[in-house]
Motif scaffolding. Structure first.
Motif, PDB file in Angstrom:
ATOM      1  N   ASN A   1       1.574   1.867  -3.559  1.00 29.49           N
ATOM      2  CA  ASN A   1       0.336   2.265  -4.229  1.00 29.49           C
ATOM      3  C   ASN A   1      -0.021   3.720  -3.929  1.00 29.49           C
ATOM      4  O   ASN A   1      -0.310   4.497  -4.841  1.00 29.49           O
TER       5      ASN A   1
ATOM      6  N   ASN B   1       3.104  -0.639 -12.588  1.00 35.71           N
ATOM      7  CA  ASN B   1       3.391  -1.906 -11.901  1.00 35.71           C
ATOM      8  C   ASN B   1       4.839  -2.326 -12.087  1.00 35.71           C
ATOM      9  O   ASN B   1       5.478  -2.835 -11.164  1.00 35.71           O
TER      10      ASN B   1
ATOM     11  N   LYS C   1       0.828  -1.220   0.000  1.00 35.85           N
ATOM     12  CA  LYS C   1       0.000   0.000   0.000  1.00 35.85           C
ATOM     13  C   LYS C   1       0.862   1.269   0.000  1.00 35.85           C
ATOM     14  O   LYS C   1       0.458   2.301  -0.518  1.00 35.85           O
TER      15      LYS C   1
END
Length: 198
Positions: free
Chosen positions: A125, A147, A122
């Motif tokens: 992200n 990614n 996270k």
């Protein structure tokens, strides 16, 4: 300073490359110009790659990193222990890639300062989402590119010795040589030392 650089995804094709950087620095030591180095690396397959097609893509990044280092740091990469070379290489990557520097500064530094030695999915992200909200060009990057960058960042941290385990995300503090710390600090680059958790 990295601030003038645009955000870029070039790290997707050029990760840690410490061996390659050492080869380029050896050629610099022989007095070759950047163009001569580029030509020699490609023609003589200096990096000893199985497929030379990727050389053309990688060489500019490696030369940029080499040029981000002063003579002293170049010398230390070639002559000092491997662990020190890894730290100098990480410093060169931050100096030539604004997005990676900001990741180091805003995510890794803050975690280490807070004694939080866990890098979670996270964290990556949140970082990439917030950067895409601030930058139009980055907002247009494909999910595949983002990614791939996340994977490269994890790999960079692991190869530099900052990440103990890719799966658990356990962070590890780097051990800095005092001379190296002093030198980088004297260059006015304390911000990079802090980003590496020093």
């Amino acid at each position: 300073m990295t601030k003038e650089l645009d955000y870029s995804a070039t790290l997707t094709g050029a990760s840690f490359l410490l061996y390659e950087l050492k080869q380029v620095l050896k050629l610099k030591r022989q007095g070759l110009s950047d163009d001569e180095i580029k030509k020699k690396v490609i023609e003589d397959n200096v990096f000893e790659y199985k497929f030379t097609s990727s050389l053309k893509r990688i060489v500019p990044s490696v030369i940029r990193r080499a040029n981000a280092l002063d003579d002293q740091l170049q010398e230390w990469i070639l002559d000092n222990p491997l662990e020190e070379g890894k730290i100098i290489n990480l410093y060169a990557i931050m100096k030539t890639d604004r997005l990676f520097f900001e990741f180091m500064n805003e995510v890794i530094r803050e975690k280490l300062e807070a004694n939080n030695n866990l890098l979670e999915k996270k964290d990556l992200n949140v970082f990439f989402i917030s950067k895409a909200e601030q930058d139009e060009k980055m907002a247009k990057w494909t999910e595949l590119t983002v990614n791939k960058l996340k994977q490269v960042y994890i790999k960079l941290l692991f190869e530099a010795g900052l990440l103990k385990n890719k799966k658990t995300g356990e962070l590890y503090r780097l051990l800095f040589d005092e001379n190296l710390k002093r030198h980088i600090s004297k260059n006015g680059d304390m911000v990079y030392l802090k980003a590496m958790g020093e």
